[in-house]
Write an enzyme that holds these catalytic residues in place. Structure first.
Site, short mmCIF file in Angstrom:
data_model
loop_
_atom_site.label_atom_id
_atom_site.label_comp_id
_atom_site.label_asym_id
_atom_site.label_seq_id
_atom_site.Cartn_x
_atom_site.Cartn_y
_atom_site.Cartn_z
N CYS A 1 0.57 -1.15 0.08
CA CYS A 1 -0.24 -0.39 -0.10
C CYS A 1 1.09 1.18 0.11
O CYS A 1 2.08 1.17 0.59
CB CYS A 1 -0.91 0.08 1.42
SG CYS A 1 -2.12 0.98 1.71
N HIS B 1 -10.36 1.28 1.25
CA HIS B 1 -10.17 2.19 1.59
C HIS B 1 -10.41 3.11 1.11
O HIS B 1 -11.10 3.98 2.28
CB HIS B 1 -8.70 3.05 0.22
CG HIS B 1 -7.02 2.65 0.55
ND1 HIS B 1 -6.92 3.28 2.33
CD2 HIS B 1 -6.18 1.88 -0.09
CE1 HIS B 1 -5.15 2.72 2.10
NE2 HIS B 1 -5.22 2.33 0.59
N HIS C 1 -9.21 -3.57 -2.98
CA HIS C 1 -7.77 -2.82 -2.37
C HIS C 1 -8.25 -1.99 -2.17
O HIS C 1 -8.59 -0.51 -0.63
CB HIS C 1 -5.88 -3.04 -2.81
CG HIS C 1 -5.26 -2.28 -1.73
ND1 HIS C 1 -4.66 -2.89 -0.96
CD2 HIS C 1 -5.48 -1.18 -1.79
CE1 HIS C 1 -3.20 -1.49 -0.10
NE2 HIS C 1 -4.27 -0.74 -1.17
N GLU C 2 -8.24 -0.84 -2.99
CA GLU C 2 -8.84 1.10 -3.16
C GLU C 2 -10.09 0.66 -2.73
O GLU C 2 -10.38 1.48 -2.37
CB GLU C 2 -8.62 1.38 -5.18
CG GLU C 2 -7.10 1.09 -5.29
CD GLU C 2 -6.37 1.78 -4.22
OE1 GLU C 2 -6.41 2.68 -3.63
OE2 GLU C 2 -5.09 1.03 -4.10
#
Length: 182
Positions: free
Chosen positions: A88, A134, A130-131
């Site tokens: 990350c 976030h 993953h994004e």
């Protein structure tokens, strides 16, 4: 557009759920351009708006030559899994093996408000998941198994860039994880 500073682990914006985009205007297009420039400068495979301090549900990605962005994503995850290294830009220099869905169907919008569907597997699937995490205030270290998470937290505390003085707070994803990271 311009490269923005990337927020690091411990910054509260990274653990705060981002708000949906409601205005598809010039400001949003500037945000997408800034995210893209910052991601490519880093360089990274993806970058979410909270990582540059903007609490909106927008991310960019650049995986295997495919450059894109997604606004207000909603994901459908496959039952098949992948397990492999993940890093990350907000946790620089550290990677840990993380379990993710092998493939994903991501629905959302482009910066003009047009509907978009992205289907991906392997690395693209990992980047999109993953994004999107976030945008929900979830970091990939929150998805690690207990032993690996302890190793990750120790490495983060010892990292040159770390400003942590005590143990970091670990959050659990509010989304169905299909058993990933539990």
């Amino acid at each position: 557009m311009s490269v923005q500073p990337i927020r690091l682990f411990g910054d509260p914006v990274l653990t705060t759920k981002a708000e949906p985009v409601v205005d598809f205007d010039a400001e949003l297009r500037r945000l997408v351009a800034n995210l893209t420039d910052t991601m490519q400068d880093a360089p990274g495979s993806g970058l979410a708006a909270p990582q540059i301090g903007v609490g909106l549900r927008v991310f960019t990605y650049h995986v295997e030559g495919e450059l894109g962005h997604l606004v207000n994503p909603e994901l459908t995850l496959s039952a098949d899994e992948q397990f492999g290294p993940e890093g990350c830009l907000s946790i620089p220099g550290l990677t840990f093996d993380c379990r993710r869905a092998l493939s994903v169907i991501a629905k959302g919008f482009n910066m003009y408000g047009d509907p978009v569907v992205i289907e991906g597997s392997d690395m693209l699937s990992r980047a999109i998941q993953h994004e999107t995490d976030h945008l929900d205030g979830i970091l990939f270290v929150d998805r690690l198994d207990t032993v690996t998470r302890k190793q990750a937290m120790k490495a983060i505390r010892e990292a040159e860039w770390s400003g942590l003085s005590g143990p970091p707070q670990v959050r659990i994803s509010p989304h169905p994880t299909n058993g990933f990271g539990l």
